[in-house]
Design an enzyme around this catalytic site. Sequence first.
Site, PDB file in Angstrom:
ATOM      1  N   CYS A 114     -17.459  -3.477   9.509  1.00  0.00           N
ATOM      2  CA  CYS A 114     -18.103  -4.403   9.649  1.00  0.00           C
ATOM      3  C   CYS A 114     -17.522  -5.863  10.406  1.00  0.00           C
ATOM      4  O   CYS A 114     -18.314  -6.748  10.700  1.00  0.00           O
ATOM      5  CB  CYS A 114     -17.577  -5.238   8.106  1.00  0.00           C
ATOM      6  N   HIS A 251     -17.951 -13.541   9.337  1.00  0.00           N
ATOM      7  CA  HIS A 251     -18.987 -12.033   8.891  1.00  0.00           C
ATOM      8  C   HIS A 251     -19.310 -12.226   7.083  1.00  0.00           C
ATOM      9  O   HIS A 251     -18.430 -12.822   6.063  1.00  0.00           O
ATOM     10  CB  HIS A 251     -17.758 -11.318   8.667  1.00  0.00           C
ATOM     11  N   ASN A 281     -23.305  -8.700   1.912  1.00  0.00           N
ATOM     12  CA  ASN A 281     -22.764  -7.583   3.218  1.00  0.00           C
ATOM     13  C   ASN A 281     -23.445  -6.177   4.136  1.00  0.00           C
ATOM     14  O   ASN A 281     -23.787  -5.723   3.292  1.00  0.00           O
ATOM     15  CB  ASN A 281     -21.746  -7.042   2.403  1.00  0.00           C
TER      16      ASN A 281
END
Length: 324
Positions: A114, A251, A281
């Site tokens: 990520c 993020h 996500n």
Amino acid sequence: MTTRARITGVGHYLPERVVPNAWFASFLDTSDEWIRARTGIERRHFAAEGEFTSDLATKAARAALAAAGRDAGEIDAIVLATSTPDLTFPATATIVQEKLGMTGGFAFDVQAVCAGFIFALSNATALIAGGQAGRVLVIGAETFSRIMNWEDRTTCVLFGDGAGAVVLEAEQGTGTSDDRGILATDLHSDGRFRVILQVSGGVSSTQTTGHLTMAGKEVFRHAVEKLHDSTLAVLAKAGLGIADVDRVVPHQANIRIIDRTAAKLGLPREKVVVTVQDHGNTSAASIPLAMSVAVDQGLLAERDVVVTEAIGGGLSWGAVALRW
């Protein structure tokens, strides 16, 4: 004079298939209300059968190139952040290079889960500052739906597929925080914590792809602490403070992490770009995807001070400070 790397174009792509929270309720002990309350996610996109990470990346790249007014032939390098490559090798970046019709320059992948886009952006900035490249296409692209355990309601509801891209170009600046472009980067990793967020397979270890596993509470605790610290560190490197920040593009993992980190930093919610509700996500894709959406919505103005930060498996984390 100082050579800066400035974002001149952004773009994103989301697969056509939209998956609402209710889809999971048809085969898991969960509900739309449960998912929204704990994550802020309302829907996500899944790639179609035969649609690969390189396909998503290529479409986002084309959108970014169009926004920058550039042709693929004008790009010196591609840096692609992904944890879900098309193949073990070659790098998915080279597949994108071919799909764009780019026969010159070079292309490689970065893997920091990520945090991948932060690491890719930092690497691309270094390429420009060092004179290795004048224009770099930086992409984050993922097909995380391919590594989900569909029986684990704590993880499979969180992730989606997508891609985002930016065009970075060399520009001369004064070397101060008044310059436009990337002002500072801050990168970290700590392998002691790798087991709290990982995939259970690999070429060398199991010869299988494996599934994503996560210790959610531990990841949450590390995320808030480390993103807070990295944000302050990157601003200090840039000669700026929290009061100078116009926008944060975090993020897009979980609304609770986003809100808790912003509160810890003393940042009002209206300064934070939030898109997690629409795509979940998307790992390395989430930051450039959110940047692109923010541009489309008029949320990023010329000369805004922007901070973007992320944490992922490794654990790997970091932040970038830039002037838009």
